[in-house]
Scaffold this motif. Structure first.
Motif, PDB file in Angstrom:
ATOM      1  N   LYS A 202       0.819  -1.222   0.000  1.00  0.00           N
ATOM      2  CA  LYS A 202       0.000   0.000   0.000  1.00  0.00           C
ATOM      3  C   LYS A 202       0.853   1.272   0.000  1.00  0.00           C
ATOM      4  CE  LYS A 202      -3.951   0.121   2.377  1.00  0.00           C
ATOM      5  NZ  LYS A 202      -4.897  -0.119   3.496  1.00  0.00           N
ATOM      6  N   GLN A 203       1.963   1.215   0.768  1.00  0.00           N
ATOM      7  CA  GLN A 203       2.825   2.410   0.849  1.00  0.00           C
ATOM      8  C   GLN A 203       3.361   2.822  -0.523  1.00  0.00           C
ATOM      9  OE1 GLN A 203       5.697   2.431   4.411  1.00  0.00           O
ATOM     10  NE2 GLN A 203       5.220   0.283   4.146  1.00  0.00           N
ATOM     11  N   TYR A 204       3.543   1.829  -1.389  1.00  0.00           N
ATOM     12  CA  TYR A 204       4.143   2.111  -2.691  1.00  0.00           C
ATOM     13  C   TYR A 204       3.143   2.765  -3.649  1.00  0.00           C
ATOM     14  CZ  TYR A 204       7.909  -0.531  -0.706  1.00  0.00           C
ATOM     15  OH  TYR A 204       8.911  -0.935   0.135  1.00  0.00           O
ATOM     16  N   GLU A 205       1.841   2.598  -3.372  1.00  0.00           N
ATOM     17  CA  GLU A 205       0.842   3.252  -4.226  1.00  0.00           C
ATOM     18  C   GLU A 205       0.930   4.772  -4.103  1.00  0.00           C
ATOM     19  OE1 GLU A 205      -2.833   0.272  -5.022  1.00  0.00           O
ATOM     20  OE2 GLU A 205      -2.849   1.290  -3.080  1.00  0.00           O
ATOM     21  N   ALA A 206       1.139   5.260  -2.883  1.00  0.00           N
ATOM     22  CA  ALA A 206       1.256   6.713  -2.680  1.00  0.00           C
ATOM     23  C   ALA A 206       2.482   7.249  -3.425  1.00  0.00           C
ATOM     24  CB  ALA A 206       1.361   7.020  -1.189  1.00  0.00           C
ATOM     25  N   SER A 208       3.998   5.834  -6.071  1.00  0.00           N
ATOM     26  CA  SER A 208       3.755   5.718  -7.511  1.00  0.00           C
ATOM     27  C   SER A 208       2.873   6.857  -8.008  1.00  0.00           C
ATOM     28  CB  SER A 208       3.095   4.369  -7.809  1.00  0.00           C
ATOM     29  OG  SER A 208       2.753   4.268  -9.165  1.00  0.00           O
ATOM     30  N   ASN A 209       1.823   7.164  -7.236  1.00  0.00           N
ATOM     31  CA  ASN A 209       0.900   8.240  -7.639  1.00  0.00           C
ATOM     32  C   ASN A 209       1.563   9.601  -7.574  1.00  0.00           C
ATOM     33  OD1 ASN A 209      -1.361   6.746  -8.229  1.00  0.00           O
ATOM     34  ND2 ASN A 209      -2.025   6.658  -6.085  1.00  0.00           N
ATOM     35  N   HIS A 210       2.293   9.863  -6.482  1.00  0.00           N
ATOM     36  CA  HIS A 210       2.868  11.186  -6.280  1.00  0.00           C
ATOM     37  C   HIS A 210       3.953  11.491  -7.322  1.00  0.00           C
ATOM     38  CE1 HIS A 210       3.872  14.776  -3.933  1.00  0.00           C
ATOM     39  NE2 HIS A 210       5.137  14.493  -4.199  1.00  0.00           N
ATOM     40  N   TYR A 211       4.802  10.497  -7.571  1.00  0.00           N
ATOM     41  CA  TYR A 211       5.943  10.735  -8.474  1.00  0.00           C
ATOM     42  C   TYR A 211       5.659  10.259  -9.898  1.00  0.00           C
ATOM     43  CZ  TYR A 211       8.410  11.924  -4.218  1.00  0.00           C
ATOM     44  OH  TYR A 211       8.774  12.528  -3.041  1.00  0.00           O
ATOM     45  N   LYS A 212       4.433   9.740 -10.117  1.00  0.00           N
ATOM     46  CA  LYS A 212       4.033   9.255 -11.447  1.00  0.00           C
ATOM     47  C   LYS A 212       5.066   8.260 -11.999  1.00  0.00           C
ATOM     48  CE  LYS A 212       1.201  13.263 -12.648  1.00  0.00           C
ATOM     49  NZ  LYS A 212       0.908  13.563 -11.248  1.00  0.00           N
ATOM     50  N   ILE A 213       5.282   7.211 -11.222  1.00  0.00           N
ATOM     51  CA  ILE A 213       6.331   6.262 -11.582  1.00  0.00           C
ATOM     52  C   ILE A 213       5.818   4.823 -11.410  1.00  0.00           C
ATOM     53  CG2 ILE A 213       7.375   6.278  -9.244  1.00  0.00           C
ATOM     54  CD1 ILE A 213      10.115   6.202 -10.802  1.00  0.00           C
ATOM     55  N   PRO A 214       6.061   3.959 -12.403  1.00  0.00           N
ATOM     56  CA  PRO A 214       5.666   2.552 -12.258  1.00  0.00           C
ATOM     57  C   PRO A 214       6.497   1.853 -11.184  1.00  0.00           C
ATOM     58  CG  PRO A 214       6.156   3.093 -14.567  1.00  0.00           C
ATOM     59  CD  PRO A 214       6.639   4.239 -13.741  1.00  0.00           C
ATOM     60  N   ILE A 215       5.831   1.046 -10.357  1.00  0.00           N
ATOM     61  CA  ILE A 215       6.524   0.219  -9.369  1.00  0.00           C
ATOM     62  C   ILE A 215       5.946  -1.189  -9.489  1.00  0.00           C
ATOM     63  CG2 ILE A 215       7.021  -0.175  -6.920  1.00  0.00           C
ATOM     64  CD1 ILE A 215       6.628   2.819  -6.421  1.00  0.00           C
ATOM     65  N   VAL A 216       6.781  -2.152  -9.787  1.00  0.00           N
ATOM     66  CA  VAL A 216       6.316  -3.538  -9.917  1.00  0.00           C
ATOM     67  C   VAL A 216       6.991  -4.379  -8.827  1.00  0.00           C
ATOM     68  CG1 VAL A 216       6.161  -5.566 -11.404  1.00  0.00           C
ATOM     69  CG2 VAL A 216       5.980  -3.272 -12.406  1.00  0.00           C
ATOM     70  N   ILE A 217       6.192  -4.819  -7.858  1.00  0.00           N
ATOM     71  CA  ILE A 217       6.725  -5.658  -6.782  1.00  0.00           C
ATOM     72  C   ILE A 217       7.186  -6.970  -7.415  1.00  0.00           C
ATOM     73  CG2 ILE A 217       6.264  -6.720  -4.536  1.00  0.00           C
ATOM     74  CD1 ILE A 217       5.804  -3.600  -4.712  1.00  0.00           C
ATOM     75  N   THR A 218       8.441  -7.329  -7.210  1.00  0.00           N
ATOM     76  CA  THR A 218       9.060  -8.390  -8.004  1.00  0.00           C
ATOM     77  C   THR A 218       9.797  -9.388  -7.124  1.00  0.00           C
ATOM     78  OG1 THR A 218       9.329  -6.806  -9.820  1.00  0.00           O
ATOM     79  CG2 THR A 218      10.687  -8.776  -9.926  1.00  0.00           C
ATOM     80  N   GLY A 219       9.778 -10.653  -7.562  1.00  0.00           N
ATOM     81  CA  GLY A 219      10.507 -11.707  -6.867  1.00  0.00           C
ATOM     82  C   GLY A 219      11.977 -11.737  -7.251  1.00  0.00           C
ATOM     83  N   PHE A 220      12.622 -12.858  -6.991  1.00  0.00           N
ATOM     84  CA  PHE A 220      14.076 -12.910  -7.042  1.00  0.00           C
ATOM     85  C   PHE A 220      14.648 -13.917  -8.036  1.00  0.00           C
ATOM     86  CE2 PHE A 220      12.737 -10.953  -3.273  1.00  0.00           C
ATOM     87  CZ  PHE A 220      13.714 -10.056  -2.917  1.00  0.00           C
ATOM     88  N   GLU A 221      13.774 -14.724  -8.637  1.00  0.00           N
ATOM     89  CA  GLU A 221      14.253 -15.707  -9.599  1.00  0.00           C
ATOM     90  C   GLU A 221      14.313 -15.050 -10.983  1.00  0.00           C
ATOM     91  OE1 GLU A 221      15.466 -18.360  -8.476  1.00  0.00           O
ATOM     92  OE2 GLU A 221      14.720 -17.988  -6.457  1.00  0.00           O
ATOM     93  N   PRO A 222      15.091 -15.654 -11.910  1.00  0.00           N
ATOM     94  CA  PRO A 222      15.268 -15.006 -13.218  1.00  0.00           C
ATOM     95  C   PRO A 222      13.964 -14.644 -13.927  1.00  0.00           C
ATOM     96  CG  PRO A 222      16.813 -16.811 -12.973  1.00  0.00           C
ATOM     97  CD  PRO A 222      15.933 -16.855 -11.759  1.00  0.00           C
ATOM     98  N   THR A 223      12.984 -15.572 -13.955  1.00  0.00           N
ATOM     99  CA  THR A 223      11.752 -15.220 -14.672  1.00  0.00           C
ATOM    100  C   THR A 223      10.942 -14.173 -13.909  1.00  0.00           C
ATOM    101  OG1 THR A 223      10.515 -17.063 -13.713  1.00  0.00           O
ATOM    102  CG2 THR A 223      11.601 -17.471 -15.825  1.00  0.00           C
TER     103      THR A 223
END
Lengths: 365, 78
Positions: A202-206, A208-223
């Motif tokens: 949830k914290q990342y939505e604020a 992303s909205n404020h700075y108009k920047i994509p944020i994709v929560i991502t895992g650690f394996e190659p794919t």
């Protein structure tokens, strides 16, 4: 092993690479926040699977790297006492302080132990009532629940000879700090998957909205990482900005509520010094009032210890994505994993250490 | 430091009033604290960091992600 092998499938990785090539029309910079992600990107050579027009910037998410020199000196001072058993995760032992590191203290005959979990320290404290057992509590939000539980359990069990030396840092304030800097180059973030498994996103939505920047929560394996990059590119090319969760098998929007509750009980949010970056407001945790008796800094009265970082080191600029390791005159000569000068070389998850380890000494990407 | 690894819960026990488990990481077995995943049961895969399970791996989501990845490959071949 299940949930590792499937996400390391080279055919899927190649297909994702082709999809990223097709989707990319412009130049983009994407920062992976977490040091574990940086390590995977370099270990699997993922940058070689990307178009030349995508530049990955390696972010400040290695807690070992960003622990201030001053805290290492404090750890060394505590560990160099006959009445102390000093416990730490293994990756902190080689981090250099101003004069010595914890491995050096151990070599001098003091009792420095590597533990797998902070809970291991409680058994050590129980079995050694004549010693003070101190745990070096370093980490991001991923590690905070484990360290919080060790303190809470010590209080429950009435262990008066256990304390922690706290150096906890948190992700949202540092990425905000990067985005606020006038020379910011980051156009999208791969969000830190394991931090979000605890804290949610949830914290990342604020942000992303404020700075108009994509944020994709991502895992650690190659794919995971390639899919995260693809999702960033698709947003960037479409002119969109939102938070997406690539790592849904491990991350829920609300995070882990039980863990968050214990962290909030044991710790208060505080300003924190970051090695290479300086002080960032509200970017860390300190023990709350109810648990202040477990604060090693207070018990051992270490306020007088202070230290300065080497002037030649450019790790602060590397951590903000402004420079790459090869742009540092000290990289791979004065500064190596054996003799690290600064934040990004001190841990194997640091950008400079990863570039060095995987032979990218003269490479720009 | 922030790496967490999936492992299989083999058995659950209580120690000092906290739920613990024997967790198998591809053959290596370690004691793991389950305090933060109270709903976890034997046979579940959990994501473990510094001796603490932080989440139960959602098998449905894991398979769904893999299906999306495979579909991407098939789409490209059309």
């Amino acid at each position: 092993m299940k949930y590792l092998d499937e996400y390391r499938d080279s055919t899927l990785a190649e297909q994702l690479s082709q999809r990223i090539h097709k989707a990319t029309k412009h130049n983009w910079t994407i920062m992976e926040v977490c040091g574990g992600q940086t390590h995977s990107i370099l270990q699997y050579g993922l940058e070689d699977l990307l178009p030349e027009t995508i530049e990955l910037l390696h972010g400040p998410g290695c807690p070992v790297c960003v622990t201030p020199l001053e805290l290492i000196d404090k750890a060394v001072a505590i560990a160099s006492r006959q009445d102390v058993i000093f416990c730490s995760f293994g990756d902190m032992l080689r981090v250099p302080g101003s004069q010595n590191d914890l491995l050096g203290v151990k070599a001098q005959g003091f009792d420095v132990r590597i533990v797998y979990s902070p809970l291991d320290c409680l058994a050590i404290a129980k079995n050694n009532p004549d010693k003070q057992v101190v745990f070096f509590a370093v980490g991001f939000e991923t590690t905070a629940p484990a360290n919080a539980m060790s303190v809470r359990q010590a209080k429950t069990l009435g262990l008066g000879n256990f304390s922690i030396l706290t150096s906890h840092v948190t992700v949202p304030p540092v990425i905000t700090s990067i985005l606020q800097s006038v020379d910011n180059r980051v156009q999208a973030f791969l969000g830190p998957g394991h931090v979000c498994s605890v804290m949610g996103w949830k914290q990342y939505e604020a942000i992303s909205n404020h700075y108009k920047i994509p944020i994709v929560i991502t895992g650690f394996e190659p794919t995971d990482l390639l899919e995260g990059i693809l999702r960033c590119v698709l947003q960037l090319e479409a002119g969109e900005y939102k938070v997406e969760n690539q790592y849904a098998r491990a991350v829920e929007k609300e995070g882990n509520k039980v863990a968050r509750t214990v962290v909030e009980e044991v710790f208060d949010v505080s300003d924190r010094m970051w090695r290479g970056l300086g002080s960032i407001p509200k970017s860390g945790y300190k023990l709350s009032y109810d648990y202040a008796d477990f604060d090693a800094e207070r018990i051992f009265q270490l306020e007088t210890i202070s230290a300065e970082e080497p002037a030649i080191c450019i790790s602060g600029q590397i951590l903000r994505g402004l420079k790459k390791p090869h742009e540092c005159p000290a990289f791979a000569n004065m500064c190596t994993p054996e003799t690290p000068l600064g934040a990004t070389m001190v841990s194997s998850e640091g950008t400079c250490a990863a570039y060095y380890k995987y032979g990218r000494i003269g490479q720009t990407k | 430091m922030c790496l967490a690894i999936p492992g299989l819960i083999e058995s659950i026990y209580v120690q000092d009033n906290i739920n613990m488990a024997k967790v198998n990481f591809g053959g290596v077995k370690r004691a793991t604290c389950l305090a933060y995943v109270p709903h976890a049961k034997a046979g579940d895969y959990v994501l473990v960091h510094v001796g603490f399970a932080l989440s139960v791996i959602n098998e449905q989501e894991a398979q769904s992600t893999l299906k999306v990845l495979k579909d991407i490959g098939e789409l490209d071949e059309i």
